[in-house]
Design a protein around this motif. Structure first.
Motif, PDB file in Angstrom:
ATOM      1  N   LYS A 180     -10.061  -8.687  -8.908  1.00 25.71           N
ATOM      2  CA  LYS A 180      -9.092  -7.558  -8.488  1.00 25.71           C
ATOM      3  C   LYS A 180      -9.849  -6.325  -8.093  1.00 25.71           C
ATOM      4  N   GLY A 181      -9.208  -5.666  -7.264  1.00 25.12           N
ATOM      5  CA  GLY A 181      -9.733  -4.387  -6.468  1.00 25.12           C
ATOM      6  C   GLY A 181     -10.522  -4.695  -5.090  1.00 25.12           C
ATOM      7  N   ARG A 238      -5.592  -5.284  -0.613  1.00 28.12           N
ATOM      8  CA  ARG A 238      -6.377  -5.067  -1.750  1.00 28.12           C
ATOM      9  C   ARG A 238      -5.745  -6.012  -2.764  1.00 28.12           C
ATOM     10  N   GLN A 240      -4.486  -6.997  -6.137  1.00 25.53           N
ATOM     11  CA  GLN A 240      -4.062  -6.239  -7.299  1.00 25.53           C
ATOM     12  C   GLN A 240      -3.908  -7.348  -8.649  1.00 25.53           C
ATOM     13  N   GLN A 241      -3.834  -8.781  -8.322  1.00 28.05           N
ATOM     14  CA  GLN A 241      -3.810  -9.593  -9.459  1.00 28.05           C
ATOM     15  C   GLN A 241      -4.166 -10.828  -9.044  1.00 28.05           C
ATOM     16  N   GLU A 297      -1.907  -5.923  -2.628  1.00 29.00           N
ATOM     17  CA  GLU A 297      -1.052  -4.647  -2.023  1.00 29.00           C
ATOM     18  C   GLU A 297      -1.623  -4.309  -0.621  1.00 29.00           C
ATOM     19  N   ASP A 350       1.198   1.508   0.183  1.00 29.15           N
ATOM     20  CA  ASP A 350       1.739   1.890  -1.223  1.00 29.15           C
ATOM     21  C   ASP A 350       2.794   1.459  -1.879  1.00 29.15           C
ATOM     22  N   ARG A 390       3.711  -5.029  -2.065  1.00 28.59           N
ATOM     23  CA  ARG A 390       2.772  -6.250  -2.751  1.00 28.59           C
ATOM     24  C   ARG A 390       3.320  -7.439  -2.083  1.00 28.59           C
TER      25      ARG A 390
END
Length: 112
Positions: free
Chosen positions: A52-53, A65, A67-68, A79, A82, A85
């Motif tokens: 994650k990240g 990036r 996220q999950q 993502e 902003d 996703r």
């Protein structure tokens, strides 16, 4: 006598041709197949190490990036902007071509 000499020359030439074919196969293996297998192993190792990240790029060229991690590590929720996703299959994710810390620093500078 001449027929025997011609037959011996053909036998020696056939062995040389076989040697050339084997040499071409060996060259092809070391310059084409082996490097591709090495790249595939590196990509597999990269995909297994994603968390994650982490910043990624998809096969379609979408940067984002993680996220999950979903579905038993077979898909990622990424993502891309902003609040935007998307669900991406793990096999369509490739490492960024540049150092991810440089990309992160550059994107933070652009936001300022």
């Amino acid at each position: 006598m001449e027929l025997n000499l011609i037959a011996l020359q053909d036998a020696a030439g056939g062995g040389m041709q076989l040697l050339m074919i084997v040499a071409l196969i060996v060259i092809f293996y070391f310059f084409m197949i082996r490097p591709q297998q090495k790249r595939q192993k590196e990509i597999k190792k990269f995909r297994e190490g994603l968390n994650k990240g982490d910043r990624i790029i998809t096969a379609g060229g979408i940067h984002g990036r993680i996220q999950q991690i979903k579905d038993n590590d077979n898909a990622f929720l990424v993502e891309i902007a902003d609040g935007v996703r998307i669900l991406v299959d793990k096999n369509s994710v490739y490492p960024l071509g540049t150092d991810t810390t440089k990309v992160q620093e550059t994107s933070e500078e652009l936001k300022k």
